[in-house]
Write a protein that holds these residues in place. Structure first.
Motif, PDB file in Angstrom:
ATOM      1  N   LEU A 108       0.839  -1.189   0.000  1.00 57.95           N
ATOM      2  CA  LEU A 108       0.000   0.000   0.000  1.00 57.95           C
ATOM      3  C   LEU A 108       0.878   1.244   0.000  1.00 57.95           C
ATOM      4  O   LEU A 108       1.875   1.299   0.715  1.00 57.95           O
ATOM      5  N   VAL A 109       0.490   2.227  -0.807  1.00 54.70           N
ATOM      6  CA  VAL A 109       1.177   3.515  -0.858  1.00 54.70           C
ATOM      7  C   VAL A 109       0.100   4.591  -0.867  1.00 54.70           C
ATOM      8  O   VAL A 109      -0.883   4.479  -1.607  1.00 54.70           O
ATOM      9  N   LEU A 110       0.284   5.622  -0.063  1.00 46.96           N
ATOM     10  CA  LEU A 110      -0.663   6.729  -0.096  1.00 46.96           C
ATOM     11  C   LEU A 110      -0.584   7.407  -1.462  1.00 46.96           C
ATOM     12  O   LEU A 110       0.515   7.638  -1.987  1.00 46.96           O
ATOM     13  N   PRO A 111      -1.718   7.735  -2.061  1.00 44.53           N
ATOM     14  CA  PRO A 111      -1.715   8.250  -3.431  1.00 44.53           C
ATOM     15  C   PRO A 111      -0.963   9.565  -3.617  1.00 44.53           C
ATOM     16  O   PRO A 111      -0.495   9.852  -4.713  1.00 44.53           O
ATOM     17  N   ASP A 112      -0.797  10.352  -2.567  1.00 47.22           N
ATOM     18  CA  ASP A 112      -0.083  11.627  -2.705  1.00 47.22           C
ATOM     19  C   ASP A 112       1.416  11.501  -2.421  1.00 47.22           C
ATOM     20  O   ASP A 112       2.150  12.482  -2.474  1.00 47.22           O
ATOM     21  N   ASN A 113       1.887  10.281  -2.154  1.00 44.74           N
ATOM     22  CA  ASN A 113       3.307  10.069  -1.869  1.00 44.74           C
ATOM     23  C   ASN A 113       4.031   9.739  -3.182  1.00 44.74           C
ATOM     24  O   ASN A 113       4.311   8.581  -3.501  1.00 44.74           O
ATOM     25  N   GLU A 114       4.322  10.790  -3.954  1.00 45.51           N
ATOM     26  CA  GLU A 114       4.905  10.606  -5.281  1.00 45.51           C
ATOM     27  C   GLU A 114       6.269   9.926  -5.249  1.00 45.51           C
ATOM     28  O   GLU A 114       6.579   9.107  -6.113  1.00 45.51           O
ATOM     29  N   ALA A 115       7.092  10.257  -4.258  1.00 49.72           N
ATOM     30  CA  ALA A 115       8.420   9.635  -4.174  1.00 49.72           C
ATOM     31  C   ALA A 115       8.293   8.132  -3.943  1.00 49.72           C
ATOM     32  O   ALA A 115       9.005   7.343  -4.572  1.00 49.72           O
ATOM     33  N   ALA A 116       7.392   7.723  -3.071  1.00 43.83           N
ATOM     34  CA  ALA A 116       7.197   6.290  -2.813  1.00 43.83           C
ATOM     35  C   ALA A 116       6.628   5.594  -4.041  1.00 43.83           C
ATOM     36  O   ALA A 116       7.065   4.492  -4.401  1.00 43.83           O
ATOM     37  N   LEU A 117       5.655   6.219  -4.696  1.00 43.14           N
ATOM     38  CA  LEU A 117       5.099   5.619  -5.910  1.00 43.14           C
ATOM     39  C   LEU A 117       6.186   5.428  -6.969  1.00 43.14           C
ATOM     40  O   LEU A 117       6.262   4.378  -7.606  1.00 43.14           O
ATOM     41  N   ARG A 118       7.040   6.409  -7.131  1.00 43.40           N
ATOM     42  CA  ARG A 118       8.137   6.321  -8.099  1.00 43.40           C
ATOM     43  C   ARG A 118       9.094   5.187  -7.708  1.00 43.40           C
ATOM     44  O   ARG A 118       9.504   4.381  -8.547  1.00 43.40           O
ATOM     45  N   PHE A 119       9.464   5.119  -6.410  1.00 43.83           N
ATOM     46  CA  PHE A 119      10.355   4.057  -5.918  1.00 43.83           C
ATOM     47  C   PHE A 119       9.792   2.683  -6.256  1.00 43.83           C
ATOM     48  O   PHE A 119      10.478   1.838  -6.831  1.00 43.83           O
ATOM     49  N   TRP A 120       8.521   2.465  -5.901  1.00 46.44           N
ATOM     50  CA  TRP A 120       7.932   1.145  -6.104  1.00 46.44           C
ATOM     51  C   TRP A 120       7.765   0.835  -7.594  1.00 46.44           C
ATOM     52  O   TRP A 120       7.989  -0.307  -8.020  1.00 46.44           O
ATOM     53  N   GLN A 121       7.410   1.825  -8.396  1.00 47.61           N
ATOM     54  CA  GLN A 121       7.270   1.584  -9.832  1.00 47.61           C
ATOM     55  C   GLN A 121       8.612   1.233 -10.462  1.00 47.61           C
ATOM     56  O   GLN A 121       8.674   0.383 -11.347  1.00 47.61           O
ATOM     57  N   GLU A 122       9.688   1.856  -9.987  1.00 48.10           N
ATOM     58  CA  GLU A 122      11.024   1.517 -10.488  1.00 48.10           C
ATOM     59  C   GLU A 122      11.382   0.067 -10.175  1.00 48.10           C
ATOM     60  O   GLU A 122      12.191  -0.540 -10.881  1.00 48.10           O
ATOM     61  N   LEU A 123      10.794  -0.494  -9.136  1.00 50.62           N
ATOM     62  CA  LEU A 123      11.038  -1.888  -8.771  1.00 50.62           C
ATOM     63  C   LEU A 123      10.025  -2.843  -9.415  1.00 50.62           C
ATOM     64  O   LEU A 123      10.035  -4.038  -9.118  1.00 50.62           O
ATOM     65  N   GLY A 124       9.137  -2.306 -10.267  1.00 51.22           N
ATOM     66  CA  GLY A 124       8.190  -3.148 -10.989  1.00 51.22           C
ATOM     67  C   GLY A 124       6.814  -3.273 -10.357  1.00 51.22           C
ATOM     68  O   GLY A 124       5.979  -4.034 -10.849  1.00 51.22           O
ATOM     69  N   TYR A 125       6.550  -2.554  -9.297  1.00 49.04           N
ATOM     70  CA  TYR A 125       5.239  -2.590  -8.642  1.00 49.04           C
ATOM     71  C   TYR A 125       4.345  -1.541  -9.291  1.00 49.04           C
ATOM     72  O   TYR A 125       4.689  -0.360  -9.328  1.00 49.04           O
ATOM     73  N   LEU A 126       3.209  -1.976  -9.809  1.00 46.58           N
ATOM     74  CA  LEU A 126       2.327  -1.087 -10.546  1.00 46.58           C
ATOM     75  C   LEU A 126       1.083  -0.749  -9.743  1.00 46.58           C
ATOM     76  O   LEU A 126       0.513  -1.622  -9.077  1.00 46.58           O
ATOM     77  N   PRO A 127       0.635   0.495  -9.815  1.00 47.60           N
ATOM     78  CA  PRO A 127      -0.592   0.880  -9.101  1.00 47.60           C
ATOM     79  C   PRO A 127      -1.799   0.111  -9.641  1.00 47.60           C
ATOM     80  O   PRO A 127      -1.885  -0.159 -10.841  1.00 47.60           O
ATOM     81  N   MET A 128      -2.705  -0.227  -8.751  1.00 52.97           N
ATOM     82  CA  MET A 128      -3.944  -0.911  -9.113  1.00 52.97           C
ATOM     83  C   MET A 128      -5.110  -0.036  -8.646  1.00 52.97           C
ATOM     84  O   MET A 128      -4.966   0.731  -7.697  1.00 52.97           O
ATOM     85  N   PRO A 129      -6.264  -0.190  -9.267  1.00 52.41           N
ATOM     86  CA  PRO A 129      -7.394   0.668  -8.899  1.00 52.41           C
ATOM     87  C   PRO A 129      -8.160   0.203  -7.660  1.00 52.41           C
ATOM     88  O   PRO A 129      -9.206   0.753  -7.348  1.00 52.41           O
ATOM     89  N   ASP A 130      -7.637  -0.774  -6.951  1.00 52.02           N
ATOM     90  CA  ASP A 130      -8.333  -1.281  -5.763  1.00 52.02           C
ATOM     91  C   ASP A 130      -8.511  -0.169  -4.733  1.00 52.02           C
ATOM     92  O   ASP A 130      -7.729   0.768  -4.665  1.00 52.02           O
ATOM     93  N   VAL A 131      -9.529  -0.321  -3.914  1.00 51.67           N
ATOM     94  CA  VAL A 131      -9.771   0.607  -2.815  1.00 51.67           C
ATOM     95  C   VAL A 131      -9.595  -0.169  -1.514  1.00 51.67           C
ATOM     96  O   VAL A 131     -10.150  -1.250  -1.345  1.00 51.67           O
ATOM     97  N   LEU A 132      -8.806   0.380  -0.627  1.00 53.87           N
ATOM     98  CA  LEU A 132      -8.580  -0.256   0.660  1.00 53.87           C
ATOM     99  C   LEU A 132      -9.768   0.000   1.573  1.00 53.87           C
ATOM    100  O   LEU A 132     -10.201   1.141   1.732  1.00 53.87           O
ATOM    101  N   CYS A 133     -10.299  -1.045   2.144  1.00 55.50           N
ATOM    102  CA  CYS A 133     -11.332  -0.947   3.171  1.00 55.50           C
ATOM    103  C   CYS A 133     -10.760  -1.591   4.420  1.00 55.50           C
ATOM    104  O   CYS A 133     -10.048  -2.593   4.342  1.00 55.50           O
ATOM    105  N   THR A 134     -11.056  -1.042   5.563  1.00 50.65           N
ATOM    106  CA  THR A 134     -10.517  -1.582   6.807  1.00 50.65           C
ATOM    107  C   THR A 134     -11.563  -1.520   7.905  1.00 50.65           C
ATOM    108  O   THR A 134     -12.455  -0.662   7.868  1.00 50.65           O
ATOM    109  N   LYS A 135     -11.455  -2.430   8.849  1.00 49.81           N
ATOM    110  CA  LYS A 135     -12.367  -2.464   9.989  1.00 49.81           C
ATOM    111  C   LYS A 135     -11.601  -2.961  11.194  1.00 49.81           C
ATOM    112  O   LYS A 135     -11.179  -4.116  11.234  1.00 49.81           O
TER     113      LYS A 135
END
Length: 148
Positions: A108-135
Motif C-alpha cells: 500500500l502507498v498513499l496516493p499523494d506520496n509521489e516519491a514512494a510511488l516512483r520508488f515502487w514503480q522503479e522496482l516493478g510494482y504497478l498501481p492498481m485501482p483497488d480501494v482499501l477498506c478496513t475495519k
C-alpha cells in the motif's frame, strides 16, 4: 557515513528499539510490540533489518497468507537514504517470498506520496485501482483511532 547497501538479516527482539527509531525518524507508524509478537508467530523470516555494524539503518516487514505476500513498513534512516538500502531490503524480501512459492506481492502507498510511488514503480510494482477498506476488530483500537 558509510556508503553502499547494508547487511540484511532477520529481525531479533534486541532490534526493537532501533527499529522503532528508524520508523519514527522516517515518519512511519510504529508497530506496537504486541502486534509484532503475533506477526512473528507466523512468518518471522519475513521481518528484515538492514544493519551497518551495530546500527539498524533500515527495516521492512513482510507477511504471507499462503496466497499473497504483503510488504509493510519499509523505512530507511533518512540520513542513509539513496544508498540502496531500501532496494536491498526489498530484493531480499522478494527472494524469501519466492522460496515460499508466493505468486504475487502487494503493498500500500498513499496516493499523494509521489516519491514512494516512483520508488515502487522503479522496482516493478504497478498501481492498481483497488480501494482499501478496513475495519478494526478491537473496540479499544477503534476508540484510539477516533473511529466509531
Amino acid at each position: 557515513m558509510t556508503a553502499g547497501p547494508a547487511g540484511i538479516r532477520q529481525f531479533r527482539w534486541a532490534d526493537y528499539d532501533a527499529v522503532v527509531a528508524v520508523w519514527a525518524t522516517a515518519g512511519r507508524e510504529v508497530v506496537p510490540r504486541s502486534e509484532l509478537e503475533a506477526k512473528l508467530t507466523r512468518d518471522p523470516e519475513l521481518f528484515l533489518v538492514a544493519e551497518d555494524g551495530a546500527d539498524v539503518t533500515g527495516v521492512v516487514m513482510g507477511t504471507y497468507d499462503g496466497r499473497r505476500g504483503w510488504i509493510l513498513r519499509l523505512a530507511v534512516d533518512p540520513a542513509r537514504r539513496r544508498q540502496g538500502i531500501g532496494r536491498t531490503l526489498v530484493a531480499e524480501l522478494e527472494s524469501r517470498f519466492r522460496k515460499l512459492a508466493c505468486p504475487r506481492i502487494n503493498l500500500l502507498v498513499l496516493p499523494d506520496n509521489e516519491a514512494a510511488l516512483r520508488f515502487w514503480q522503479e522496482l516493478g510494482y504497478l498501481p492498481m485501482p483497488d480501494v482499501l477498506c478496513t475495519k478494526p476488530l478491537d473496540e479499544g483500537t477503534r476508540q484510539a483511532s477516533g473511529q466509531s
